[in-house]
Design an enzyme around this catalytic site. Structure first.
Site, PDB file in Angstrom:
ATOM      1  N   GLU A  79       0.828  -1.207   0.000  1.00  0.00           N
ATOM      2  CA  GLU A  79       0.000   0.000   0.000  1.00  0.00           C
ATOM      3  C   GLU A  79       0.866   1.263   0.000  1.00  0.00           C
ATOM      4  OE1 GLU A  79      -2.999  -0.271  -0.575  1.00  0.00           O
ATOM      5  OE2 GLU A  79      -3.565  -2.285   0.067  1.00  0.00           O
ATOM      6  N   ARG A  89     -18.349  -0.160   4.918  1.00  0.00           N
ATOM      7  CA  ARG A  89     -19.418  -0.898   4.237  1.00  0.00           C
ATOM      8  C   ARG A  89     -20.038  -1.942   5.153  1.00  0.00           C
ATOM      9  NH1 ARG A  89     -19.228  -5.501   1.756  1.00  0.00           N
ATOM     10  NH2 ARG A  89     -16.968  -5.632   1.636  1.00  0.00           N
ATOM     11  N   CYS A 142      -8.307  -1.169   8.181  1.00  0.00           N
ATOM     12  CA  CYS A 142      -6.910  -1.233   7.735  1.00  0.00           C
ATOM     13  C   CYS A 142      -6.397   0.140   7.329  1.00  0.00           C
ATOM     14  CB  CYS A 142      -6.767  -2.210   6.568  1.00  0.00           C
ATOM     15  SG  CYS A 142      -6.903  -3.940   7.071  1.00  0.00           S
ATOM     16  N   HIS A 165      -1.560  -5.406   2.375  1.00  0.00           N
ATOM     17  CA  HIS A 165      -2.746  -6.259   2.348  1.00  0.00           C
ATOM     18  C   HIS A 165      -2.375  -7.624   1.770  1.00  0.00           C
ATOM     19  CE1 HIS A 165      -6.020  -3.096   2.940  1.00  0.00           C
ATOM     20  NE2 HIS A 165      -6.420  -4.109   3.652  1.00  0.00           N
TER      21      HIS A 165
HETATM   22  N1  PCA Z   1      -8.858  -6.257   6.733  1.00  0.00           N
HETATM   23  C1  PCA Z   1      -9.805  -5.177   6.874  1.00  0.00           C
HETATM   24  C2  PCA Z   1      -9.774  -4.827   8.345  1.00  0.00           C
HETATM   25  C3  PCA Z   1      -9.068  -5.927   9.026  1.00  0.00           C
HETATM   26  C4  PCA Z   1      -8.462  -6.728   7.953  1.00  0.00           C
HETATM   27  O1  PCA Z   1      -7.696  -7.681   8.110  1.00  0.00           O
HETATM   28  C5  PCA Z   1      -9.517  -4.000   5.947  1.00  0.00           C
HETATM   29  O2  PCA Z   1      -8.985  -4.210   4.864  1.00  0.00           O
HETATM   30  O3  PCA Z   1      -9.806  -2.873   6.311  1.00  0.00           O
END
Ligand code: PCA
Length: 205
Positions: A79, A89, A142, A165
């Site tokens: 990211e 959402r 996140c 991610h």
């Molecule tokens: N993914 C979510 C929140 C916690 C996670 O592991 C996100 O992408 O915001």
């Protein structure tokens, strides 16, 4: 000292591969002679940033690498940018669902990662791990944690930090071993004090 974070399960799931990978990456890094700790963050808007700050205060890390699950992604997503926006959402694990509010009132619209993502990208692809640069960490917990992290780092020695991610575990996704190796490679690329690599990896739509 390397601080890794992952998230607890959310949205009715019983596991979250991000915390499994973070813990396994800490084990790999410790076995390689580094000092790494993995902590689990709550998937709760009201408490996640404070939990991250408490871990940073407790461990005084030289590097902070936060991970989360991206259910819809097929590659490890490095990211680039956190935005000052929450638009949930689905409810968080406390049942809270804020819509169109800032992460930090009065904060800048966005904050850039301080990780050398292009060096990390090269190392991931060098091991044939599916990886990409990403321009959105979403607008859920996140992204909130990522934005908060980048606000905390200047007061903690300006150490590098950022967010990754991970795709789902299992069929169509990646295994915990691959997720852990990906986080280890990103951490090692980030410990290298050299400036980031400079090659084009942007997007033309
Ligand atoms: N993914 C979510 C929140 C916690 C996670 O592991 C996100 O992408 O915001």
């Amino acid at each position: 000292m390397i601080l890794l974070t992952g998230f607890e399960p959310f949205d009715g799931a019983t596991t979250n591969p991000s915390i499994d990978a973070a813990r396994a990456a800490a084990t790999l890094l410790n076995a390689a002679g580094h000092h790494a700790v993995a902590i689990e963050l709550p998937c709760v808007f009201a408490t996640a940033p404070a939990a991250l700050e408490a871990a940073i205060d407790a461990h005084a890390p030289d590097l902070v690498l936060c991970a989360g699950l991206a259910g819809g992604r097929a590659a490890v997503s490095l990211e680039r940018v956190a935005v000052n926006l929450i638009d949930a959402r689905i409810p968080d694990n406390a049942g809270d669902r804020p819509v169109d509010v800032p992460v930090e009132a009065g904060g800048p619209a966005a904050r850039w990662t301080t990780l050398p993502l292009k060096r990390a990208l090269s190392r991931l692809r060098g091991e044939e791990l599916a990886a990409e640069l990403s321009l959105s960490a979403g607008t859920y917990v996140c992204n909130q944690v990522f934005y908060a992290l980048l606000g905390l780092l200047p007061a903690h020695g300006g150490v590098r930090g950022g967010f990754v991610h991970l795709p789902p575990a299992g069929a169509g996704g990646i295994g915990t071993g691959q997720g852990a190796r990906a986080l280890e490679l990103i951490a090692l690329a980030s410990l290298d004090p050299a400036p980031d690599d400079n090659y084009a990896a942007g997007t033309v739509y």
